[in-house]
Write a protein that holds these residues in place. Structure first.
Motif, mmCIF file in Angstrom:
data_model
loop_
_atom_site.group_PDB
_atom_site.id
_atom_site.type_symbol
_atom_site.label_atom_id
_atom_site.label_comp_id
_atom_site.label_asym_id
_atom_site.label_seq_id
_atom_site.Cartn_x
_atom_site.Cartn_y
_atom_site.Cartn_z
ATOM 1 N N GLU A 136 -99.342 -27.291 5.176
ATOM 2 C CA GLU A 136 -99.486 -25.949 4.671
ATOM 3 C C GLU A 136 -98.133 -25.454 4.375
ATOM 4 O OE1 GLU A 136 -102.276 -21.565 4.904
ATOM 5 O OE2 GLU A 136 -102.988 -23.960 6.245
ATOM 6 N N VAL A 137 -97.973 -24.843 3.693
ATOM 7 C CA VAL A 137 -96.671 -23.859 3.978
ATOM 8 C C VAL A 137 -97.165 -22.174 2.960
ATOM 9 C CG1 VAL A 137 -94.968 -22.922 2.064
ATOM 10 C CG2 VAL A 137 -95.603 -25.636 2.490
ATOM 11 N N ALA A 138 -97.236 -22.031 4.293
ATOM 12 C CA ALA A 138 -97.101 -19.820 4.457
ATOM 13 C C ALA A 138 -96.625 -19.506 3.406
ATOM 14 C CB ALA A 138 -96.025 -19.170 6.096
ATOM 15 N N VAL A 139 -97.153 -17.984 2.924
ATOM 16 C CA VAL A 139 -96.928 -17.096 1.815
ATOM 17 C C VAL A 139 -95.534 -17.143 1.578
ATOM 18 C CG1 VAL A 139 -96.988 -14.977 0.715
ATOM 19 C CG2 VAL A 139 -98.540 -16.670 1.559
ATOM 20 N N ASP A 140 -94.748 -16.416 3.322
ATOM 21 C CA ASP A 140 -93.782 -15.858 3.359
ATOM 22 C C ASP A 140 -92.304 -17.826 3.332
ATOM 23 O OD1 ASP A 140 -94.239 -13.231 3.827
ATOM 24 O OD2 ASP A 140 -94.168 -13.297 5.286
ATOM 25 N N GLU A 141 -92.452 -18.016 4.101
ATOM 26 C CA GLU A 141 -92.219 -19.159 4.376
ATOM 27 C C GLU A 141 -91.512 -19.697 3.056
ATOM 28 O OE1 GLU A 141 -92.135 -24.544 5.666
ATOM 29 O OE2 GLU A 141 -93.695 -22.714 5.978
ATOM 30 N N ALA A 142 -92.425 -20.099 1.336
ATOM 31 C CA ALA A 142 -93.062 -20.638 0.284
ATOM 32 C C ALA A 142 -92.163 -20.120 -0.346
ATOM 33 C CB ALA A 142 -93.723 -20.698 0.006
ATOM 34 N N GLU A 143 -92.554 -18.187 -0.181
ATOM 35 C CA GLU A 143 -91.053 -17.716 -0.596
ATOM 36 C C GLU A 143 -89.695 -17.567 -0.307
ATOM 37 O OE1 GLU A 143 -90.075 -12.642 -1.483
ATOM 38 O OE2 GLU A 143 -91.594 -13.290 -0.362
ATOM 39 N N ALA A 144 -89.001 -18.243 0.197
ATOM 40 C CA ALA A 144 -87.595 -18.096 1.170
ATOM 41 C C ALA A 144 -87.321 -19.083 0.670
ATOM 42 C CB ALA A 144 -87.875 -18.081 3.041
ATOM 43 N N TYR A 145 -88.049 -20.609 0.374
ATOM 44 C CA TYR A 145 -87.878 -21.789 -0.056
ATOM 45 C C TYR A 145 -87.313 -21.136 -1.371
ATOM 46 C CZ TYR A 145 -87.536 -26.935 -0.882
ATOM 47 O OH TYR A 145 -87.582 -27.124 -1.433
ATOM 48 N N HIS A 146 -88.637 -20.898 -1.910
ATOM 49 C CA HIS A 146 -88.188 -21.023 -3.277
ATOM 50 C C HIS A 146 -86.959 -20.801 -4.324
ATOM 51 C CE1 HIS A 146 -91.172 -24.043 -4.142
ATOM 52 N NE2 HIS A 146 -92.091 -24.131 -3.857
ATOM 53 N N ALA A 147 -87.149 -19.548 -3.329
ATOM 54 C CA ALA A 147 -86.041 -18.141 -3.973
ATOM 55 C C ALA A 147 -84.329 -18.885 -3.981
ATOM 56 C CB ALA A 147 -85.983 -17.020 -2.396
ATOM 57 N N LYS A 148 -84.339 -19.791 -3.359
ATOM 58 C CA LYS A 148 -82.808 -20.807 -3.889
ATOM 59 C C LYS A 148 -82.878 -21.656 -4.775
ATOM 60 C CE LYS A 148 -80.579 -22.385 -0.266
ATOM 61 N NZ LYS A 148 -80.480 -22.947 1.253
ATOM 62 N N GLN A 149 -84.075 -21.734 -5.509
ATOM 63 C CA GLN A 149 -83.713 -22.671 -6.636
ATOM 64 C C GLN A 149 -84.146 -21.300 -7.269
ATOM 65 O OE1 GLN A 149 -86.640 -25.607 -7.073
ATOM 66 N NE2 GLN A 149 -85.601 -26.612 -9.458
ATOM 67 N N ILE A 150 -84.983 -20.697 -7.150
ATOM 68 C CA ILE A 150 -84.642 -19.667 -8.168
ATOM 69 C C ILE A 150 -83.934 -18.890 -8.648
ATOM 70 C CG2 ILE A 150 -86.470 -17.170 -9.247
ATOM 71 C CD1 ILE A 150 -88.884 -18.986 -7.693
ATOM 72 N N GLY A 151 -83.206 -18.584 -7.626
ATOM 73 C CA GLY A 151 -81.500 -18.163 -7.501
ATOM 74 C C GLY A 151 -80.501 -18.605 -8.607
ATOM 75 N N TRP A 152 -80.452 -20.066 -8.549
ATOM 76 C CA TRP A 152 -79.448 -20.767 -9.150
ATOM 77 C C TRP A 152 -79.924 -20.002 -10.541
ATOM 78 C CZ3 TRP A 152 -80.487 -25.828 -6.071
ATOM 79 C CH2 TRP A 152 -80.474 -25.590 -4.375
ATOM 80 N N LEU A 153 -81.373 -20.235 -10.911
ATOM 81 C CA LEU A 153 -82.678 -20.294 -11.959
ATOM 82 C C LEU A 153 -81.395 -19.158 -12.814
ATOM 83 C CD1 LEU A 153 -85.259 -22.657 -11.633
ATOM 84 C CD2 LEU A 153 -83.192 -23.711 -13.411
ATOM 85 N N GLU A 159 -85.637 -17.850 -19.757
ATOM 86 C CA GLU A 159 -86.682 -17.344 -19.749
ATOM 87 C C GLU A 159 -88.086 -17.192 -18.798
ATOM 88 O OE1 GLU A 159 -84.942 -17.000 -24.186
ATOM 89 O OE2 GLU A 159 -86.699 -18.393 -23.189
ATOM 90 N N MET A 160 -88.150 -18.039 -17.867
ATOM 91 C CA MET A 160 -89.196 -17.851 -17.135
ATOM 92 C C MET A 160 -88.867 -19.196 -16.281
ATOM 93 S SD MET A 160 -92.348 -19.352 -19.690
ATOM 94 C CE MET A 160 -93.978 -20.267 -18.642
ATOM 95 N N VAL A 161 -89.547 -19.736 -15.192
ATOM 96 C CA VAL A 161 -90.129 -20.181 -14.344
ATOM 97 C C VAL A 161 -91.746 -20.740 -14.214
ATOM 98 C CG1 VAL A 161 -88.179 -19.874 -13.186
ATOM 99 C CG2 VAL A 161 -89.712 -19.000 -12.159
ATOM 100 N N THR A 162 -91.925 -21.861 -14.395
ATOM 101 C CA THR A 162 -92.833 -22.006 -13.966
ATOM 102 C C THR A 162 -93.548 -23.152 -12.255
ATOM 103 O OG1 THR A 162 -93.566 -22.522 -16.051
ATOM 104 C CG2 THR A 162 -95.055 -23.024 -15.029
ATOM 105 N N ARG A 177 -93.324 -14.353 -5.643
ATOM 106 C CA ARG A 177 -93.073 -13.780 -4.945
ATOM 107 C C ARG A 177 -91.303 -14.049 -4.850
ATOM 108 N NH1 ARG A 177 -96.196 -11.454 0.514
ATOM 109 N NH2 ARG A 177 -97.704 -11.349 0.103
ATOM 110 N N ALA A 178 -90.752 -14.534 -5.174
ATOM 111 C CA ALA A 178 -89.749 -15.230 -5.459
ATOM 112 C C ALA A 178 -89.215 -15.258 -6.648
ATOM 113 C CB ALA A 178 -89.051 -16.505 -4.819
ATOM 114 N N ALA A 179 -89.988 -14.899 -7.611
ATOM 115 C CA ALA A 179 -89.821 -14.815 -9.347
ATOM 116 C C ALA A 179 -89.653 -13.449 -8.718
ATOM 117 C CB ALA A 179 -90.685 -15.469 -10.134
ATOM 118 N N MET A 180 -90.545 -13.039 -8.595
ATOM 119 C CA MET A 180 -90.753 -11.628 -9.049
ATOM 120 C C MET A 180 -89.087 -10.780 -9.103
ATOM 121 S SD MET A 180 -94.586 -9.982 -7.656
ATOM 122 C CE MET A 180 -94.026 -8.694 -7.366
ATOM 123 N N ALA A 181 -88.642 -10.913 -7.701
ATOM 124 C CA ALA A 181 -87.241 -10.437 -7.014
ATOM 125 C C ALA A 181 -86.234 -11.148 -7.431
ATOM 126 C CB ALA A 181 -87.282 -11.021 -5.242
ATOM 127 N N ALA A 182 -85.997 -12.387 -7.611
ATOM 128 C CA ALA A 182 -84.948 -12.620 -8.749
ATOM 129 C C ALA A 182 -85.148 -11.876 -10.359
ATOM 130 C CB ALA A 182 -85.140 -14.237 -9.350
#
Length: 312
Positions: A136-153, A159-162, A177-182
């Protein structure tokens, strides 16, 4: 051109996407895709041509049917969880994400005369196995993890991420949440098993409602992918949570995820039957307007689906 501020598919109209790129290229075209990571094909001129020719077939279909098109990047596994398996550094993955968006942007320019809008969509896969989550991936952990790739994108023309083939609501909420921040619109596409539940054990209804609760409904919409209609269609209907689902990308095969994972031959199902099942879903849920397909499918299936869901 940018649709970041207003995704055109949210205003209605029919939108197509592509099919099961990995299974199509591997089984039908004999193309090796290391670790099922399609972005690796873009590293060579021959691989770029294979992917371009594959996508051109669907862009031609969108042109001929005068529909919109959600043009996916080949970035499902271009994130750090897979770095060791791919023998890639973080810098390699960052460059691969940016190159993948530049690649599909060039294809959009090639089809600039298509009547329907073409939306550049970055595909992000789950952290771990999409069929059997490692943990199980916790919400905060997932946000931090996916923020890296989403930040590159976020620094590209995308125009969107899925979040595609996601297996649990907590990771999906972190992704949103990571997409919102980006500053990027986000879509969550869950996969389900033959028992209609996510691999995490959650009901589809439960997972969608939880993501919306944890993100204040920030996802643009939800989808279901990598499952045959028989595995989930019977739970969909005219309910508030189901109205959040705008797109589907079904497998051509009725096999379970475990059976698909262990199969050495391609089960491409029945394109006409799959199209008819999409038509039935569209009639039951008229707000659905984004249609593609997943494992075992190819241009034949999307062609049948386009005919089946076209306005009568």
């Amino acid at each position: 051109m940018t649709f970041r501020d207003q995704l055109p598919q949210l205003r209605g109209g029919l939108f197509l996407s592509d099919a099961g790129i990995e299974t199509d290229l591997m089984f039908n075209k004999g193309i090796d895709i290391p670790e099922f990571a399609a972005h690796t094909l873009l590293a060579s001129p021959s691989g770029r041509k294979v992917v371009a020719d594959y996508l051109r077939g669907f862009l031609d279909l969108a042109r001929d049917t005068e529909t919109g098109f959600v043009l996916d990047s080949q970035t499902w596994k271009a994130h750090t969880h897979w770095a060791q398996d791919l023998g890639a550094s973080e810098e390699d993955l960052q460059a691969a994400n940016r190159d993948a968006i530049a690649f599909i942007s060039g294809l959009r320019e090639e089809y600039a005369n298509n009547q329907g809008p073409t939306v550049l969509n970055a595909v992000v896969g789950p952290r771990g196995d999409a069929y059997a989550p490692d943990s199980e991936v916790a919400v905060d952990e997932a946000e931090a993890y996916h923020a890296k790739q989403i930040g590159w994108l976020a620094d590209t023309e995308v125009e969107m991420v899925t979040a595609t083939t996601f297996t649990q609501s907590s990771e999906a909420a972190g992704f949103v949440r990571a997409a919102m921040a980006a500053g990027l619109p986000s879509v969550v596409s869950f996969t389900v098993e033959t028992d209609r539940r996510l691999p995490s054990g959650e009901e589809l209804k439960e997972a969608i409602e939880k993501v919306d609760q944890l993100t204040d409904g920030a996802a643009a919409y939800f989808m279901v992918n990598c499952a045959h209609p028989d595995h989930f269609a019977h739970v969909l209907g005219d309910e508030p949570w189901a109205h959040r689902i705008r797109g589907i990308r079904c497998n051509a095969s009725r096999m379970s995820h475990e059976e698909l994972d262990n199969s050495e031959v391609l089960d491409d199902g029945n394109p006409q039957e799959l199209g008819a099942q999409y038509r039935d879903l569209k009639q039951r849920m008229p707000w659905l307007n984004v249609f593609g397909a997943c494992c075992g499918s190819d241009l034949r299936h999307i062609t049948e689906i386009a005919k089946a869901v076209a306005p009568q």
